[in-house]
Design a protein around this motif. Structure first.
Motif, PDB file in Angstrom:
ATOM      1  N   LEU A 109      46.682  64.882  47.824  1.00 38.01           N
ATOM      2  CA  LEU A 109      45.905  64.890  49.062  1.00 38.01           C
ATOM      3  C   LEU A 109      45.526  63.476  49.468  1.00 38.01           C
ATOM      4  O   LEU A 109      45.685  63.082  50.625  1.00 38.01           O
ATOM      5  N   ARG A 110      45.046  62.700  48.513  1.00 38.01           N
ATOM      6  CA  ARG A 110      44.692  61.309  48.792  1.00 38.01           C
ATOM      7  C   ARG A 110      45.905  60.504  49.233  1.00 38.01           C
ATOM      8  O   ARG A 110      45.841  59.705  50.181  1.00 38.01           O
ATOM      9  N   ALA A 111      47.022  60.705  48.555  1.00 37.96           N
ATOM     10  CA  ALA A 111      48.226  59.933  48.859  1.00 37.96           C
ATOM     11  C   ALA A 111      48.750  60.251  50.255  1.00 37.96           C
ATOM     12  O   ALA A 111      49.158  59.349  51.008  1.00 37.96           O
ATOM     13  N   VAL A 112      48.757  61.530  50.616  1.00 36.38           N
ATOM     14  CA  VAL A 112      49.245  61.929  51.936  1.00 36.38           C
ATOM     15  C   VAL A 112      48.284  61.443  53.022  1.00 36.38           C
ATOM     16  O   VAL A 112      48.712  60.931  54.069  1.00 36.38           O
ATOM     17  N   ALA A 113      47.000  61.592  52.789  1.00 32.83           N
ATOM     18  CA  ALA A 113      46.006  61.196  53.790  1.00 32.83           C
ATOM     19  C   ALA A 113      46.067  59.699  54.076  1.00 32.83           C
ATOM     20  O   ALA A 113      45.905  59.265  55.216  1.00 32.83           O
ATOM     21  N   ALA A 114      46.278  58.902  53.035  1.00 32.26           N
ATOM     22  CA  ALA A 114      46.400  57.441  53.169  1.00 32.26           C
ATOM     23  C   ALA A 114      45.224  56.883  53.968  1.00 32.26           C
ATOM     24  O   ALA A 114      44.074  57.114  53.610  1.00 32.26           O
ATOM     25  N   GLU A 115      45.495  56.186  55.067  1.00 33.21           N
ATOM     26  CA  GLU A 115      44.418  55.537  55.825  1.00 33.21           C
ATOM     27  C   GLU A 115      43.507  56.536  56.530  1.00 33.21           C
ATOM     28  O   GLU A 115      42.426  56.178  57.020  1.00 33.21           O
ATOM     29  N   HIS A 116      43.922  57.811  56.569  1.00 40.49           N
ATOM     30  CA  HIS A 116      43.091  58.840  57.198  1.00 40.49           C
ATOM     31  C   HIS A 116      42.124  59.490  56.199  1.00 40.49           C
ATOM     32  O   HIS A 116      41.356  60.378  56.582  1.00 40.49           O
ATOM     33  N   TRP A 117      42.166  59.066  54.937  1.00 38.20           N
ATOM     34  CA  TRP A 117      41.304  59.673  53.934  1.00 38.20           C
ATOM     35  C   TRP A 117      39.816  59.596  54.281  1.00 38.20           C
ATOM     36  O   TRP A 117      39.090  60.581  54.079  1.00 38.20           O
ATOM     37  N   PRO A 118      39.277  58.497  54.802  1.00 43.80           N
ATOM     38  CA  PRO A 118      37.847  58.478  55.128  1.00 43.80           C
ATOM     39  C   PRO A 118      37.427  59.622  56.056  1.00 43.80           C
ATOM     40  O   PRO A 118      36.322  60.168  55.906  1.00 43.80           O
TER      41      PRO A 118
END
Length: 253
Positions: A197-206
């Protein structure tokens, strides 16, 4: 209909099954798998393990993909399943085995390594003699389970049947899906699922870190909180029953 609107991220076909079960309970559940199960090629060592299942003091199956692939391996080679009940990490894994006529036992409470280790039936099996235990799993994980088995005097072998891959998906597409369906919660079924999930979200994680996040254990909760997730809800396992129980006592934003 509940105000919770969930994104189920576990691998198929479990994600579809869980979503259907949640919809019957009155929850909006969308599916976007962030874990892909890739079967591993059978090795000579694994062939030997499968031919000697009856020599193990206990057989522990720790995920639904592991159960499905074990059954497929047995069917493809005409090998017989073990005569004694198999220990499964949860009701979902046990159901996969039972559908093919394999007797399975699972913890009455909880769906993790600790719950499996606490089972009186497993203690009784190990008490007969030290012996070897076989853990059927994907690549890596369940070190807590192995450590607990060692403490009971058992030696542990692993039968690794698959790897968990991260699908090719853009973080923007993930965020758009969440916004389009007005989802307010993410559901992950494992530590590796959270890392994907973190890897896919990348810069959108916040942006995603502000959503509610349902996780299967305190260990995964620790990973999520360390990464900045703000609203983490711990379930007693990755199964639908554990998730539904947590949802029922958690107020939706």
């Amino acid at each position: 209909m509940s105000d919770w609107r969930l994104l189920i991220t576990r691998a198929l076909p479990g994600a579809d099954t869980q979503a259907c079960e949640l919809r019957r309970l009155g929850y909006h559940a969308a599916v976007l798998p962030l874990v892909a199960i890739e079967p591993l090629a059978e090795t000579p060592e694994q062939q030997a393990q499968l031919s000697q299942l009856g020599t193990y003091r206990a057989l522990l199956v720790v995920s639904q993909p592991a159960a499905r692939l074990l059954l497929a391996r047995l069917a493809a080679t005409g090998r017989r399943p073990p005569a004694e009940p198999v220990f499964a990490v949860g009701a979902g894994t046990a159901a996969v085995l039972q559908e093919q006529g394999i007797d399975a036992l699972w913890p009455a409470s909880g769906e993790d390594s600790e719950a499996l280790l606490a089972m009186p039936a497993l203690h009784a099996r190990l008490a007969r003699s030290a012996g070897r235990v076989l853990i059927v799993r994907g690549q890596g994980g369940r070190e807590v389970l192995a450590k607990g088995l060692h403490s009971h005097g058992a030696s542990v072998d692993y039968l690794e049947l698959y790897r968990r891959a991260c699908p090719a998906l853009e973080g923007a597409a993930l965020l758009q899906r969440i916004q389009a369906e007005r989802l307010n919660a993410l559901v992950v079924s494992s530590g590796q699922g959270f890392e994907h999930l973190r890897a896919v979200a990348a810069e959108h994680w916040p942006a995603l870190a502000r959503l509610a996040l349902f996780v299967p254990s305190e260990r995964v909760a620790g990973l999520a909180k360390a990464a900045g997730a703000r609203h983490v809800f711990v379930c007693a396992g990755a199964g639908t029953a554990a998730l539904a129980e947590r949802l029922a006592v958690s107020a939706a934003p």
